[in-house]
Design a protein around this motif. Structure first.
Motif, PDB file in Angstrom:
ATOM      1  N   MET B 159       0.832  -1.207   0.000  1.00  0.00           N
ATOM      2  CA  MET B 159       0.000   0.000   0.000  1.00  0.00           C
ATOM      3  C   MET B 159       0.870   1.263   0.000  1.00  0.00           C
ATOM      4  N   ASP B 160       1.941   1.237   0.791  1.00  0.00           N
ATOM      5  CA  ASP B 160       2.821   2.402   0.858  1.00  0.00           C
ATOM      6  C   ASP B 160       3.536   2.629  -0.466  1.00  0.00           C
ATOM      7  N   ARG B 163       1.043   4.148  -2.733  1.00  0.00           N
ATOM      8  CA  ARG B 163       0.727   5.506  -2.296  1.00  0.00           C
ATOM      9  C   ARG B 163       1.825   6.471  -2.724  1.00  0.00           C
ATOM     10  N   HIS B 169      -5.170   7.138  -2.887  1.00  0.00           N
ATOM     11  CA  HIS B 169      -5.424   8.481  -2.383  1.00  0.00           C
ATOM     12  C   HIS B 169      -4.876   8.622  -0.963  1.00  0.00           C
ATOM     13  N   PRO B 171      -5.052   9.640   2.903  1.00  0.00           N
ATOM     14  CA  PRO B 171      -6.155   9.660   3.872  1.00  0.00           C
ATOM     15  C   PRO B 171      -6.666  11.076   4.107  1.00  0.00           C
ATOM     16  N   ALA B 175      -4.588  10.039  11.605  1.00  0.00           N
ATOM     17  CA  ALA B 175      -5.190   9.125  12.589  1.00  0.00           C
ATOM     18  C   ALA B 175      -5.276   9.763  13.964  1.00  0.00           C
ATOM     19  N   LEU B 178      -8.448  11.663  14.618  1.00  0.00           N
ATOM     20  CA  LEU B 178      -9.729  10.967  14.552  1.00  0.00           C
ATOM     21  C   LEU B 178     -10.218  10.603  15.949  1.00  0.00           C
ATOM     22  N   ARG B 195     -16.498   2.798   9.061  1.00  0.00           N
ATOM     23  CA  ARG B 195     -15.508   1.832   8.571  1.00  0.00           C
ATOM     24  C   ARG B 195     -14.866   1.061   9.717  1.00  0.00           C
ATOM     25  N   PHE B 276      -9.247   0.337  -2.352  1.00  0.00           N
ATOM     26  CA  PHE B 276      -8.691  -0.817  -1.656  1.00  0.00           C
ATOM     27  C   PHE B 276      -9.703  -1.482  -0.752  1.00  0.00           C
ATOM     28  N   GLY B 277      -9.536  -2.754  -0.609  1.00  0.00           N
ATOM     29  CA  GLY B 277     -10.234  -3.473   0.441  1.00  0.00           C
ATOM     30  C   GLY B 277      -9.181  -3.957   1.407  1.00  0.00           C
TER      31      GLY B 277
END
Lengths: 147, 382
Positions: B159-160, B163, B169, B171, B175, B178, B195, B276-277
Motif C-alpha cells: 500500500m505504501d 501511495r 489516495h 487519507p 489518525a 480521529l 468503517r 482498496f479493500g
C-alpha cells in the motif's frame, strides 16, 4: 528490550520471560522475607488491540487479547508486570521481579541475568523464524515469452 | 415472538452431557492435550480466536478440545469467558507495517520490495492425502537447512509503495485527529456503519459466512473482483503505555493474517486511482482475510444493489454467534409454538369446513376418486 535495568525494557523482558523462571526468581526474593503488598491482584484481563488500517489510516478494534497484570509493593518499591494469557503466578512473580530489580535487592543480579536470557531467547527465536521464512523467498517469473 | 420455559430432568440432561464428554474420551488413545492442539492444530485455534474476537491461544486450544473440534462452539466458549473479564485498557494503535511477517506474497507485484516470501504453506503443492503421516517418523524436514544470516526486519507494505506513486489516495485525516474507534463489543452497530465498525465486525465474522459472501461478489452478485496487493501472515506487537514510565511498551505479539485488495475505480473518478479493500484477523486464516477484503471493498461502493454491498446484510449474516444461536435454537423445545400453529391451522380448516372435505376426499380416494385436496392458508408470522 535489552536493558533489564531500564524499567520499560524490563517490563518487556518480564513479559517475554518463561513463567517458571520468573517464579523461581520471585521465590528467591521472597525467601528473604521482604514486606510484600499486592497492590493489584493478578487476574486475567483484556486489552483491546487497536490497529491503524492502511487505507484510510483509521484505527479500528481488531479484537481483545487476554493478559494478566499484577502490581506489588516490595519493601516500599513498586513493581508492575503484565504477561500474555491467563498466567496469574507468572504475573505476580513478574511484578515481584520488577520491584526487586528496581530496589536493587540482593537477588537483583540473578534476576537481571534471567531477564537477559529471556531477551536473548526471544531474539534467537525471531532470527530463526526470519531465517526460515527468508529461505522460502521465491522469484516468480512470467512465462509469456515462452508461450 | 415469545418464549415459554420448559423443564426437564436435570439428571437426564447431565447424563446427556456425560455421554457427550465420553465421546471425547471414548478411545484407547490418550486424550489431546492443550499443548498438542495449540501446537499441531493451530488453524483450529486460530479460527476460534478470530471468530471469538479474543486472542488467547492456550484458552482457544482448551475451547477446541471442549467443543470437540466445533470451532463456532469454541468461539462461543471464548466469548463467554471473555464476558467474565475486565477490560484493562485499549492498546496503543499499531501500524500493520510493524508486522513481523513470516509469510508475504504479492499476487499483484512480481518484484515486490522485500521479496515474495512463501513461508510455511502448501499453496503450491498438490492436495493429495498423505497416508504416510500416520505412523511416520517425526523428523523435522527443515533440520538440515543451511539458513542464511539475516537481521529480522519488517517487509514494506505494498500500500505504501502504491501511495508513493500516487496510485492510492491520501487519507482524509491524520489518525491522531480521529475520534476513538467504535467498539462493537460494547456498542451495537448502527447503520450506516462506520468503517471502524465494519472492519471490527468482519474481523470477528464467522469464516464460512465471510467466505461465502465474499465469494458471492465474485460470482456475479457484486462488482468487486480484486487483485490482491499482498497477503501476509505474521506477528503484530501488542503495545500499551507503561503505567510508571509512560513509555510505549510491548506486552506480547499476536499472530495475524492480513490482506489488501486492489480494486480499480478509474471509471468512476476524475483522478484515476485504486480503491482498496482491507482484511485483518487474528491467527492464520488467509481465506477469511481475503474474503474480508472483498467485503470491505464491496461495502465501500456505497450501494445496496447486491448482498455483499449491503453492510447491514453482511454484518448481520457474518456474526457467528448470532447465526449459531438463531439456527441452533430451533432444535430446542418449541412445543408451545408448534401447538399454537396447530391450533390455528385446525381453526382455519374448521372455519372453512376443510376437515369435512378431507374426510370426504379420504373416503373418495378410498373409493378411487382423484380430486386434489385444497391446501390451507397458513400464516408464518410467528
Amino acid at each position: 528490550m535489552d536493558d533489564p535495568h531500564d524499567r520499560s525494557d524490563r517490563f518487556e523482558l518480564i513479559a517475554a520471560c518463561d513463567g517458571d523462571a520468573l517464579e523461581s526468581v520471585a521465590d528467591q526474593v521472597l525467601a528473604s522475607d521482604p514486606t510484600l503488598d499486592v497492590l493489584q491482584e493478578p487476574r486475567p484481563q483484556l486489552v483491546m488491540q487497536r490497529v491503524v488500517e492502511p487505507v484510510e489510516r483509521r484505527p479500528f478494534n481488531l479484537g481483545e487479547v487476554v493478559v494478566t497484570p499484577a502490581e506489588v509493593s516490595l519493601d516500599g518499591e513498586r513493581g508492575f508486570a503484565m504477561v500474555p494469557g491467563k498466567a496469574e503466578r507468572a504475573a505476580l512473580s513478574g511484578a515481584i521481579v520488577d520491584a526487586a530489580v528496581a530496589d536493587r535487592h540482593p537477588i537483583a543480579d540473578e534476576a537481571v541475568a534471567v531477564l537477559e536470557q529471556a531477551g536473548e531467547a526471544y531474539e534467537r527465536e525471531r532470527e530463526q523464524t526470519w531465517a526460515e521464512s527468508r529461505h522460502t523467498t521465491v522469484e516468480f517469473e512470467t512465462m509469456e515469452d515462452d508461450l | 415472538m415469545g418464549y415459554v420455559a420448559v423443564t426437564a430432568g436435570e439428571e437426564i440432561i447431565e447424563r446427556a452431557e456425560d455421554l457427550f464428554e465420553k465421546q471425547r474420551l471414548d478411545d484407547d488413545a490418550p486424550s489431546l492435550s492443550v499443548d498438542q492442539v495449540d501446537g499441531q492444530l493451530s488453524r483450529l485455534t486460530a479460527q476460534a480466536m478470530s471468530e471469538g474476537g479474543l486472542y488467547a491461544p492456550r484458552l482457544a486450544a482448551l475451547a477446541v478440545i471442549q467443543a470437540q473440534g466445533d470451532t463456532v462452539e469454541a468461539s462461543f466458549l471464548l466469548q463467554a469467558y471473555r464476558s467474565t473479564l475486565e477490560r484493562w485498557d485499549e492498546t496503543n494503535p499499531v501500524d500493520p507495517s510493524d508486522m513481523f511477517a513470516t509469510r508475504r506474497v504479492s499476487p499483484a507485484y512480481k518484484d515486490v520490495p522485500g521479496g515474495q516470501i512463501l513461508g510455511p504453506t502448501k499453496d503450491y503443492t498438490q492436495r493429495l492425502l498423505d497416508f504416510d503421516i500416520e505412523g511416520a517418523d517425526e523428523i523435522d524436514p527443515t533440520a538440515d537447512w543451511d539458513l542464511p544470516d539475516a537481521e529480522p526486519t519488517t517487509v514494506r507494505n505494498v500500500m505504501d509503495v502504491l501511495r508513493e506513486e500516487g496510485l492510492v489516495h491520501e487519507p482524509a485525516a491524520d489518525a491522531a485527529d480521529l475520534d476513538d474507534p467504535v467498539d462493537t463489543t460494547r456498542e451495537p452497530v448502527t447503520h450506516p456503519a462506520g468503517r471502524d465498525e465494519v472492519l471490527q465486525e468482519l474481523a470477528r465474522g464467522e469464516t464460512g459466512a465471510v467466505t461465502a459472501l465474499g465469494y458471492s461478489a465474485m460470482r456475479g452478485y457484486g462488482q468487486v473482483h480484486p487483485t490482491l496487493a499482498e497477503v501476509r501472515v505474521g506477528k503484530l506487537p501488542v503495545r500499551i503505555t507503561h503505567p510508571y514510565t509512560g513509555d510505549d511498551v510491548r506486552v506480547t505479539d499476536v499472530e495475524v493474517s492480513e490482506s489488501e485488495a486492489v480494486v480499480p475505480v478509474y471509471a468512476k473518478r476524475d483522478d484515476p486511482q485504486f480503491a482498496f479493500g482491507y482484511g485483518l484477523t487474528f491467527g492464520r486464516n488467509e481465506r477469511k482475510t481475503i474474503a474480508m477484503t472483498i467485503l470491505d471493498a464491496s461495502i465501500q461502493l456505497d450501494s445496496e444493489a447486491e448482498p455483499a454491498e449491503n453492510p447491514e446484510f453482511v454484518l448481520d449474516a457474518v456474526d457467528g454467534l448470532d447465526s449459531f444461536g438463531f439456527i441452533e435454537h430451533l432444535k430446542l423445545p418449541h412445543y408451545v409454538t408448534f401447538q399454537s400453529i396447530l391450533d390455528r391451522i385446525r381453526a382455519v380448516r374448521e372455519g372453512r369446513g376443510l376437515d369435512a372435505e378431507v374426510g370426504t376426499a379420504a373416503s373418495s380416494a378410498a373409493d378411487g376418486g382423484d380430486a386434489p385436496a385444497q391446501a390451507p392458508e397458513v400464516s408464518d408470522d410467528d
